[in-house]
Design a protein around this motif. Sequence first.
Motif, PDB file in Angstrom:
ATOM      1  N   GLU A   1       0.786  -1.224   0.051  1.00  0.00           N
ATOM      2  CA  GLU A   1      -0.017  -0.157  -0.228  1.00  0.00           C
ATOM      3  C   GLU A   1       0.833   1.223  -0.148  1.00  0.00           C
ATOM      4  O   GLU A   1       1.781   1.237   0.644  1.00  0.00           O
ATOM      5  N   LEU A   2       0.349   2.455  -0.684  1.00  0.00           N
ATOM      6  CA  LEU A   2       1.290   3.611  -0.806  1.00  0.00           C
ATOM      7  C   LEU A   2       1.343   4.182   0.397  1.00  0.00           C
ATOM      8  O   LEU A   2       2.544   4.565   0.729  1.00  0.00           O
ATOM      9  N   THR A   3       0.585   3.959   1.492  1.00  0.00           N
ATOM     10  CA  THR A   3       0.772   4.422   2.673  1.00  0.00           C
ATOM     11  C   THR A   3       1.871   3.812   3.628  1.00  0.00           C
ATOM     12  O   THR A   3       2.417   4.513   4.652  1.00  0.00           O
ATOM     13  N   HIS A   4       2.233   2.634   3.027  1.00  0.00           N
ATOM     14  CA  HIS A   4       3.150   1.935   3.866  1.00  0.00           C
ATOM     15  C   HIS A   4       4.673   1.896   3.071  1.00  0.00           C
ATOM     16  O   HIS A   4       5.411   1.048   3.378  1.00  0.00           O
ATOM     17  N   ILE A   5       4.697   2.734   2.151  1.00  0.00           N
ATOM     18  CA  ILE A   5       6.126   2.719   1.541  1.00  0.00           C
ATOM     19  C   ILE A   5       6.722   4.083   1.833  1.00  0.00           C
ATOM     20  O   ILE A   5       5.809   5.461   1.847  1.00  0.00           O
TER      21      ILE A   5
ATOM     22  N   ASN B   1       4.541   1.353  15.834  1.00  0.00           N
ATOM     23  CA  ASN B   1       3.153   1.246  15.836  1.00  0.00           C
ATOM     24  C   ASN B   1       2.480  -0.078  15.389  1.00  0.00           C
ATOM     25  O   ASN B   1       1.450  -0.222  15.408  1.00  0.00           O
ATOM     26  N   GLY B   2       3.685  -0.999  15.237  1.00  0.00           N
ATOM     27  CA  GLY B   2       3.150  -2.103  14.874  1.00  0.00           C
ATOM     28  C   GLY B   2       2.881  -2.436  13.435  1.00  0.00           C
ATOM     29  O   GLY B   2       2.601  -3.641  13.043  1.00  0.00           O
ATOM     30  N   GLU B   3       2.815  -1.522  12.522  1.00  0.00           N
ATOM     31  CA  GLU B   3       2.615  -1.378  11.097  1.00  0.00           C
ATOM     32  C   GLU B   3       4.174  -1.875  10.430  1.00  0.00           C
ATOM     33  O   GLU B   3       5.087  -1.656  10.597  1.00  0.00           O
ATOM     34  N   HIS B   4       3.717  -2.639   9.340  1.00  0.00           N
ATOM     35  CA  HIS B   4       4.848  -3.074   8.488  1.00  0.00           C
ATOM     36  C   HIS B   4       5.025  -1.861   7.314  1.00  0.00           C
ATOM     37  O   HIS B   4       4.133  -1.662   6.777  1.00  0.00           O
ATOM     38  N   TYR B   5       6.336  -1.531   7.084  1.00  0.00           N
ATOM     39  CA  TYR B   5       6.689  -0.583   6.045  1.00  0.00           C
ATOM     40  C   TYR B   5       7.782  -1.263   5.285  1.00  0.00           C
ATOM     41  O   TYR B   5       8.299  -1.999   5.605  1.00  0.00           O
ATOM     42  N   VAL B   6       7.653  -0.659   3.910  1.00  0.00           N
ATOM     43  CA  VAL B   6       8.825  -0.794   3.023  1.00  0.00           C
ATOM     44  C   VAL B   6       9.538   0.247   2.947  1.00  0.00           C
ATOM     45  O   VAL B   6       8.866   1.372   2.518  1.00  0.00           O
ATOM     46  N   LEU B   7      10.655   0.310   3.108  1.00  0.00           N
ATOM     47  CA  LEU B   7      11.545   1.360   3.059  1.00  0.00           C
ATOM     48  C   LEU B   7      12.569   1.172   1.778  1.00  0.00           C
ATOM     49  O   LEU B   7      13.284   0.280   1.755  1.00  0.00           O
TER      50      LEU B   7
END
Lengths: 385, 599
Positions: B3-7, B70-76
């Motif tokens: 998801e865009l929000t998690h990039i 915050n427990g969310e998974h992100y792609v950096l």
Amino acid sequence: MAEDWQNGGFGLYVHWPYCEAKCPYCDFNSHVARWIDHDRWTSAYKAEIARVRDEIGPRLLNSIYIGGGTPSLMQPETVATVIEAATTAWTPANDIEITLEANPGSVERARFAAFAEAGVNRVSMGIQALNDPDLHKLGRIHGRDDALRAFDIARDVFDRVSFDLIYARQDQSKAAWEDELSEALSMAVDHLSLYQLTIESGTAFGDRHARGGLKGLPDEDLSADMFEATQATCAAHGFPAYEVSNHAKPGAESRHNGIYWRYGDYAGIGPGAHGRITRDGTRYATVEPKSPAKWLDAASSGRSMRSTDALTMQEQADEMMLMGMRLYSGVSVSRFASLSPDPLELTKVRGLVDDGLLILDKDRIAATPAGMQVLNHILRRLLAR
Amino acid sequence: MTELTHIRNFSIVAHIDHGKSTLADRLIQDTNTVADRDMKEQLLDSMDIERERGITIKANTVRLDYTADNGEHYVLNLIDTPGHVDFAYEVSRSMRAVEGSLLVVDSTQGVEAQTLANVYQAIDADHEIVPVLNKIDLPASDVDRVAEQIEDVIGIDASGAIQVSAKTGVGIHEVLESIVHHLPAPTGNPDAPLKAMLVDSWYDAYLGVIVLVRIMDGHLKKGDRIKFLSNGTTHHVDRIGVFRPAMQNIDVLGPGEIGFLTASIKQVRDTRVGDTITHEKKGTEDALPGFKPAQPVVFCGLFPVDSAEFEDLRDAIEKLALNDASFSYEMETSAALGFGFRCGFLGLLHLEVIRDRIEREYNIDLITTAPSVIYHIYMKDGEMIELHNPADMPDLSKVDHLEEPRIKATILVPDDYLGDVLKLCQDRRGIQLDLTYAGSRAMVVYDLPLNEVVFDFYDRLKSVTKGYASFDYQMTGYREDNLVKMQVLVNDEPVDALSTMVHRDRAEMRGRAMCEKLKDLIPRHMFKIPIQAAIGGKVIARETLSALRKDVTAKCYGGDATRKRKLLDKQKAGKKKMRQFGKVDIPQEAFISALKMDS
């Protein structure tokens, strides 16, 4: 094809590494020691000569040269043992030349008779200058009077006497050098070595020079003029140059150094001594360990620490030229061709001949007097491909 | 697909040695992107070598998976680009592919010029910037002073600067959290036709050309047929994936994501940085802004020192050109140098990189002739000729006038060095367009002739400002000026490889400087060598190299043979790097060094 070392003959070089004082211009392997175990050095030299004899077999020995350091500080017994061992190991030529380098100090000159007794028939004296202020500047510990006295004794005692002078010193004019050289020629016996002062890195002079000191050294034009004047004056007095810095009455040239320049074979023993030895068709470059203590330990215990490298034909060809072109008699083109994979380029030789730097006479090429001044340039031109 | 929000896409801006590689390593390690047992020091350094070897600057990239507090998974996605004005365009494209930057400054050193040039690129690209003060473990660290300097010099808020030691790992977690919370997520429309930016590309012996892309809109899948908008070529995508930092194949890349594709493309030349990639069918027609095909601006001749190596040189140049769209070449013959190539480059660094690669990787000694720009020559018959090589200058009687390329140069410099910079620009025939201040930094804008800049302007600028200036330029067009061809004669023979175009008013000065330089560069010979600069038949400067009088070793005995031989071997190697002109040997480096001006 193996190089015929007999072109140059065979000699033995023996290095004595000690001096009373280290001269500031000297980059030789020389050391000042408080105490020297003369007996141990004597045995070590003797053992090394025997070992080299085993390695290279019987030869006709044309020359022994004891250099240093200051070999005139050796005990005459050591010199006698070295000469005895060498002339037993190899068959001495009838006209064998046995040279010892000597300084004109009082201790040394007192031993001259004993050295002659031991078999030395030629001395090469490090006089360096004939006036006290310059001797002092050169860091020599002897004076003009010492030099003259020692020279007189040497002339009485030895068949052949040579001495060294250093010129192109600080603040030396051409005229002053010509006067000094005339005096030298008036006393000379049969041989003179005249070296332009060279500032070598790793010496006291080298350090001073690098720091901007050692002012008043001649510029290139003056040192070239001095070189030309030296050649002319010596020739006029019957001491023509036969090598860049060496002058002799005809027939009195140094035979030992001639072995180097004609690229013969020589065994080198003693600390830091180099050798060129042909065995089974291969020519080897040998170097002894440089440190006196290490060399002495190794030689005394019979474990040689010498390094030995086989030389390629190209390396031999280059060395033959680098050494041989220093002689006014030059080198043989066919000898070079027998060693080098690439023959000399005739167009380059012709170009240097046209420029008046080289003589090409049938099989021989040699530098002209003008060429001798720029010998490094000639060698780079001839040997760089 | 994420998801865009998690990039989060970001770059790291740093001066060399300020710890960029170590910080990148820590980010890779802390996100468990590479297993600890596989963790070698400075993972990105292996890519640095790749970058040095790949002529244009290669944008290295790595994808990190991060689970935030915050427990969310992100792609950096980290894109790593070094900067140099020669490659300003490439760097600007990389910056456009991400939304934020970490500005890493060594807290023991402070802001350096190289940092500035890149941070302004980031600001230009509207990045959110997170300042990171590194090396706080060192006793010399002074975070307050450096933070203040960032605010003063760069003009960004440094109150939230993160204090880290990439070496010990202190602050790394805060950096990751800050990336998630302070950098914006990318935007993009998943339902729009595919629009992707070609960020960089390079050749791989097994996979063919690897294309690094940033997806703007739509999706890219394996098996898609894609089209490059700049040239209309189409390709079948046979692989897509991401770097972690090793290549890992995936099925689909969506908006905001960064990854690679391969499509059996044979030549890097076909893939232009900044190009827009879309689908062959139902693609977008709307190209991304800012694309420009690479255009060489500096030309010079490359000749083998040994003319027998011409074919080897051809082979080397052809291979290098395959992997570098910005490098052009054509065969050239010179009266003095024989056969060689006239080559075009983005700038002088680019020229030097290519030259060094040919010398190092292909083991060919080169003579590089005077760099030149493209002049427009207007003939009396109305024809216009592009002149890439001063040696080709036509007969002056047929020439009406000449035009030369001009640039608009922007230089940022601390106040203290402004005077020196103004003098340098004036000396290079510059016309001042603007001068403004930002704090204690001045921004000067100059209109300059390109030929005054291509050669050593950047070196001189760095030297007079002790490295504290940043410099960028853009081409503005051509303008007529009084330009002449200056020839150099060595021993009365013209050496065409040293011919240059100069402004008539500066010809005497340049000629004198060149003759003086050559006098030092050419070794002395056995004869006097006159060195002259001339315009047409008129000599405007002259030096004489005196003849060698004395070069002989005083002492040479048995112990010297080895040393003398080794010295000779060295000289032989040096001689190989010389080229003979008539009777004179000229060292290869003379052709470039003679042009360098000391002021």
